[in-house]
Write an enzyme that holds these catalytic residues in place. Structure first.
Site, PDB file in Angstrom:
ATOM      1  N   GLU A  23     -11.227   6.256   2.142  1.00  0.00           N
ATOM      2  CA  GLU A  23     -11.976   5.668   2.994  1.00  0.00           C
ATOM      3  C   GLU A  23     -11.254   4.292   3.257  1.00  0.00           C
ATOM      4  OE1 GLU A  23     -11.710   5.427  -0.409  1.00  0.00           O
ATOM      5  OE2 GLU A  23     -11.056   3.411  -0.728  1.00  0.00           O
ATOM      6  N   LYS A  36       0.872  -1.187  -0.110  1.00  0.00           N
ATOM      7  CA  LYS A  36       0.046  -0.014   0.008  1.00  0.00           C
ATOM      8  C   LYS A  36       0.710   1.165   0.149  1.00  0.00           C
ATOM      9  CE  LYS A  36      -4.540  -1.507   1.727  1.00  0.00           C
ATOM     10  NZ  LYS A  36      -4.258  -2.970   1.514  1.00  0.00           N
ATOM     11  N   SER A  49       2.125  -9.612  -0.630  1.00  0.00           N
ATOM     12  CA  SER A  49       1.535  -8.273  -0.635  1.00  0.00           C
ATOM     13  C   SER A  49       2.093  -7.584   0.697  1.00  0.00           C
ATOM     14  CB  SER A  49       0.316  -8.118  -1.134  1.00  0.00           C
ATOM     15  OG  SER A  49      -0.587  -8.854  -0.257  1.00  0.00           O
TER      16      SER A  49
HETATM   17  C1  LIG Z   1      -4.814  -4.025   0.954  1.00  0.00           C
HETATM   18  C2  LIG Z   1      -4.146  -5.377   0.994  1.00  0.00           C
HETATM   19  C3  LIG Z   1      -4.499  -6.161  -0.132  1.00  0.00           C
HETATM   20  C4  LIG Z   1      -5.549  -5.894  -1.358  1.00  0.00           C
HETATM   21  O1  LIG Z   1      -5.359  -4.908  -2.000  1.00  0.00           O
HETATM   22  P1  LIG Z   1      -5.119  -4.951  -3.705  1.00  0.00           P
HETATM   23  O2  LIG Z   1      -5.615  -3.846  -3.871  1.00  0.00           O
HETATM   24  O3  LIG Z   1      -5.991  -6.064  -3.987  1.00  0.00           O
HETATM   25  O4  LIG Z   1      -3.636  -5.186  -3.533  1.00  0.00           O
HETATM   26  C5  LIG Z   1      -3.655  -7.396  -0.383  1.00  0.00           C
HETATM   27  N1  LIG Z   1      -2.665  -7.561   0.646  1.00  0.00           N
HETATM   28  C6  LIG Z   1      -2.300  -6.815   1.682  1.00  0.00           C
HETATM   29  C7  LIG Z   1      -1.304  -6.947   2.626  1.00  0.00           C
HETATM   30  C8  LIG Z   1      -3.307  -5.663   1.866  1.00  0.00           C
HETATM   31  O5  LIG Z   1      -2.963  -4.658   2.860  1.00  0.00           O
END
Ligand SMILES: *Cc1c(COP(=O)(O)O)cnc(C)c1O
Length: 390
Positions: free
Chosen positions: A106, A84, A373
């Protein structure tokens, strides 16, 4: 600039917001070609965010699957613990350049709100975060994190008191405050130009993968795997490889308690086309066109829509999308922790499951890259309470 991906995307917003979106688009077009802007963003990415993040060859996970070599793109090591960062820094710097001093956003589980609060703090801006009352009650620590970093949190009591109501309130605020306010959207969705802009900021993931894998293996991967909530880490992973026809792409959605139940967020796998948050895409809706509540054990996948570019990539079959259940994701959460000493976010554990399943079917000279992620620290209480590990 193209406002759509095939039939998806567009700008389904009230008239009052159209000038703001046009201003945003032209400012973004200028910024992305301005060496001074790119240099400032790069500076924050490197010195504050800790980029580039490693591309790690997961030897033990590879042996475990017995097929293709598995590499992990470590977005969990980015400042704030997830990808993020890439998006919020890009947009917050753009807001600053546009002379806006107030950021609004949001948030569902609070992860995007926390990231926005962080960007506002480091740039000396104000942040106000809209969050459903029920989410505020469930995510006390994220609300505390936001407040600790100086953000104001608005509890939304309308509708179902969840993310989609927070989205409505944030849009309402923006319509009344566009003069001095920047709406910082959390994923590669929303009205044009957000899906394109967020994708561009997140594409640093895929660009780094390409360079790092050339160094490690002298070639491009055979398969890229990422989890899909709104789709930003996945599109950031995929996009720089779209023209490489021999690179397959796989998005892992949350199948929750199962695709045959009401409790999942598998928008692309079983959703229908509609409009949410100003954008046409696949989404979860009932027969009357009402948005359904999404479910996943992973709070970041719990979004009833998906970025429009993914809908397009699905239709043209350039990327594939599969559902991974809560149970399967929990299994991979534990497995990656035990086999590699990496505790992934529950969202990322969906990608790990899908990636392992594919790698096992592939040959030993092939290469799979899975984007991690985020890190799993935020999910420890959830998993602890489930008693998965004794
Ligand atoms: C917010 C989040 C996601 C999902 O968001 P995408 O926009 O689909 O990438 C995935 N993994 C983590 C660790 C997140 O914080």
């Amino acid at each position: 600039m193209n406002t759509r991906f095939g039939e998806y995307g567009g700008q389904y917003v009230p008239e009052v917001l159209v000038p703001a979106l046009m201003e945003l688009e032209s400012e973004y077009q200028r910024a992305k070609k301005d060496p001074a802007f790119l240099k400032e963003l790069d500076g924050y990415n490197v010195n504050y965010g800790g980029r580039e993040t490693p591309l790690y060859f997961a030897r033990r996970l590879t042996e475990r699957c017995g097929g293709a070599k598995i590499y992990l793109k470590r977005e969990d090591l980015c400042h704030g613990g997830a990808h993020k960062f890439n998006n919020v820094m890009g947009q917050a710097l753009l807001a600053k350049r546009m002379g806006k001093e107030r950021l609004i956003a949001e948030t569902g589980a609070g992860q995007h709100g926390t990231a926005t609060a962080m960007a506002a703090a480091v740039l000396g801006m104000k942040a106000e975060i809209y969050m459903g009352e029920k989410d505020v009650a469930r995510q006390r620590m994220n609300v505390f994190r936001m407040k600790l970093m100086g953000a104001k949190v608005h509890e939304v009591r309308s509708g179902s008191k969840l993310l989609k109501d927070a989205i409505n309130e944030a849009f309402r605020d923006w319509a009344a405050s566009v003069e001095n306010t920047y709406y910082l959207l959390g994923t590669a969705a929303g009205p044009h130009p957000y899906p394109t802009m967020v994708r561009d900021f997140q594409s640093i993931i895929g660009r780094e993968i390409r360079q790092q894998l050339i160094v490690a293996e002298g070639r491009t991967p055979d398969l890229l795997v990422a989890c899909v909530g709104g789709g930003s880490n996945a599109i950031g992973t995929f996009h720089p490889f779209l023209d490489d026809r021999n690179v397959r792409m796989l998005g892992a959605e949350a199948a929750g308690e199962g695709l045959d139940t009401e409790h999942h967020s598998a928008t692309l796998t079983v959703g229908e086309v509609g409009v949410l948050q100003g954008c046409k895409s696949y989404l979860l809706q009932d027969e009357n066109g009402m948005i359904k509540e999404a479910h996943s054990v992973a709070p970041g996948l719990d979004y009833p829509g998906v970025g429009p570019e993914h809908s397009f990539l699905k239709d043209i079959k350039r990327a594939e999308y599969v559902g991974v259940t809560d149970k399967e994701a929990l299994g991979s959460f534990v497995l990656l922790s035990q086999v590699e000493g990496i505790i992934p976010a529950l969202e990322s554990a969906h990608a790990v499951h899908a990636g392992m399943r594919e790698a096992a079917k592939m040959s030993k000279d092939q290469i799979v890259v899975i984007t991690i992620s985020g890190r799993g620290d935020k999910d420890l209480e959830t998993v602890f309470d489930m008693g998965v590990v004794q």
